[in-house]
Design an enzyme around this catalytic site. Sequence first.
Site, PDB file in Angstrom:
ATOM      1  N   PHE A 126       0.847  -1.190   0.000  1.00  0.00           N
ATOM      2  CA  PHE A 126       0.000   0.000   0.000  1.00  0.00           C
ATOM      3  C   PHE A 126       0.893   1.254   0.000  1.00  0.00           C
ATOM      4  CE2 PHE A 126      -2.902   3.076   1.958  1.00  0.00           C
ATOM      5  CZ  PHE A 126      -4.067   2.826   1.253  1.00  0.00           C
ATOM      6  N   ASP A 203       1.438  -5.246   8.237  1.00  0.00           N
ATOM      7  CA  ASP A 203       0.277  -4.376   8.081  1.00  0.00           C
ATOM      8  C   ASP A 203      -0.955  -5.269   7.949  1.00  0.00           C
ATOM      9  OD1 ASP A 203      -1.790  -2.776   7.074  1.00  0.00           O
ATOM     10  OD2 ASP A 203      -0.359  -1.373   6.158  1.00  0.00           O
ATOM     11  N   LYS A 229     -12.093  -0.649   8.080  1.00  0.00           N
ATOM     12  CA  LYS A 229     -12.409  -1.565   6.977  1.00  0.00           C
ATOM     13  C   LYS A 229     -13.306  -2.677   7.528  1.00  0.00           C
ATOM     14  CE  LYS A 229      -8.482   0.042   4.373  1.00  0.00           C
ATOM     15  NZ  LYS A 229      -7.037  -0.012   4.152  1.00  0.00           N
ATOM     16  N   ARG A 377     -12.225  -3.943  -7.190  1.00  0.00           N
ATOM     17  CA  ARG A 377     -12.122  -4.882  -6.080  1.00  0.00           C
ATOM     18  C   ARG A 377     -13.529  -5.184  -5.583  1.00  0.00           C
ATOM     19  NH1 ARG A 377      -7.927  -2.481  -1.732  1.00  0.00           N
ATOM     20  NH2 ARG A 377      -9.646  -1.009  -1.674  1.00  0.00           N
TER      21      ARG A 377
HETATM   22  C1  LIG Z   1      -6.215   1.130   4.144  1.00  0.00           C
HETATM   23  C2  LIG Z   1      -4.772   0.871   4.340  1.00  0.00           C
HETATM   24  C3  LIG Z   1      -3.959   1.793   5.018  1.00  0.00           C
HETATM   25  C4  LIG Z   1      -4.539   3.089   5.483  1.00  0.00           C
HETATM   26  O1  LIG Z   1      -3.700   3.894   6.236  1.00  0.00           O
HETATM   27  P1  LIG Z   1      -4.342   5.206   6.911  1.00  0.00           P
HETATM   28  O2  LIG Z   1      -3.272   5.791   7.688  1.00  0.00           O
HETATM   29  O3  LIG Z   1      -5.532   4.757   7.703  1.00  0.00           O
HETATM   30  O4  LIG Z   1      -4.813   6.090   5.797  1.00  0.00           O
HETATM   31  C5  LIG Z   1      -2.638   1.442   5.250  1.00  0.00           C
HETATM   32  N1  LIG Z   1      -2.125   0.265   4.797  1.00  0.00           N
HETATM   33  C6  LIG Z   1      -2.892  -0.631   4.121  1.00  0.00           C
HETATM   34  C7  LIG Z   1      -2.307  -1.919   3.664  1.00  0.00           C
HETATM   35  C8  LIG Z   1      -4.223  -0.339   3.856  1.00  0.00           C
HETATM   36  O5  LIG Z   1      -4.973  -1.204   3.178  1.00  0.00           O
END
Ligand SMILES: *Cc1c(COP(=O)(O)O)cnc(C)c1O
Length: 405
Positions: A126, A203, A229, A377
């Site tokens: 991400f 993560d 989520k 998705r």
């Molecule tokens: C949604 C997501 C984030 C989001 O990070 P924020 O700090 O909440 O914006 C981070 N890493 C992954 C893998 C995600 O899917």
Amino acid sequence: MSLADRAAALDAADPLAAFRDRFLPAPSVVSYLDGNSLGRPLEATARLIDDFVRDQWGGRLIQGWTDGWLEWPLVLGDRLGAVALGAAPGQTVVADSTTVLLYKLARAAVDARPGRRTVVLDTDNFPTDRYVLEGIAAERGLLLHWVETDQATGIRPDQVAEAVDEDTALVLFSHVAYRSGWLADVPEINRIAHEAGALTLWDLCHSAGSVPVQLDEWGVDLAVGCSYKYLNGGPGAPAFGYLRHSLQDSLKQPIQGWMGHRASFEMGHGYEAAPGIRALLSGTPPILAMVPMHANLDLLAEAGIDAVRAKSLQLTDYVLELADEWLAPLGVEVVSPRDPARRGGHITLRRAGFEQLLAPLWESGVIPDYRRPDGLRIGPAPLSTSFTEVHDGLAILRDLAEKHR
Ligand SMILES: *Cc1c(COP(=O)(O)O)cnc(C)c1O
């Protein structure tokens, strides 16, 4: 049996079917397929927020802090650890955003491995994960070792084995890849990283509340994830961070605020970290934004993460069935793992020009998630989505894809 009848039969046999009624209705939505981006709110959440504002905030005012709010980051962290993360108490906090907690934990980790100069991560993680590590590398004079991952799958143990060595301070990956839904082999990757003397940071944004996680058992060192989520915490709900017991004395996070201090209200001179996981906190916790988590964790505890995972696999199996039957003839490709052992909670479909379908899909009440350049998705959250809802949404997608051929 027709595909519609199959959906009805799967719904009739679904032990979690009744949980759907706990969520607030969205009358204009035919099919919500984006539970992997923003989970739906519970009826109970609306009530809790109203009660919180009237009784706790409105009624108790500043007394709320000593009535319990100050403990919420740790209390909710422990509960989340028990319900969804396989983490014993005292290792998880709720705080900040994923991005900020990722920074705090990754900085603490690389500083705890002085002399080691590389961080191993993958090119398809991400964006925030990649950007945060770029910043840390610049700040600490580290090198980033990028593993090239396939966008239809994800990180494999053999790639990690090839990438780590005695110079690796930290490896960072996502448990479920945000693009493909690839489910990484966490215990095996941890074993490989630890053999090289590196720390591991995972993560969990796309696995928390969707895929069972066993942080303690899998030997994870550090982890982060978000609660908006599959955990239904609401837009901008705070994140969670995990730091293994055995590392809490040696890892120091860099944002030394008063809420992570040993004695916050002594207002003393000089920073002294609180013992244990509290040291991961920095400033005033986002209490209001944590209110929904009470209801969501009750719900998840009642349903059980294993039952959630079982339904999730059935839902994504059904998505694959519809995609093969209806969408493949229209040139739509599945770019997610078919193997249930390597599949997270969503399926990504690809076809050039998908972007043009987004507006007509929304107009028809079908809400998937779009990822550039041409991926849709399909993320059916198990507690709030029926098989019939998936059927109806993909039928509309099929008709639109046919029209816009
Ligand atoms: C949604 C997501 C984030 C989001 O990070 P924020 O700090 O909440 O914006 C981070 N890493 C992954 C893998 C995600 O899917």
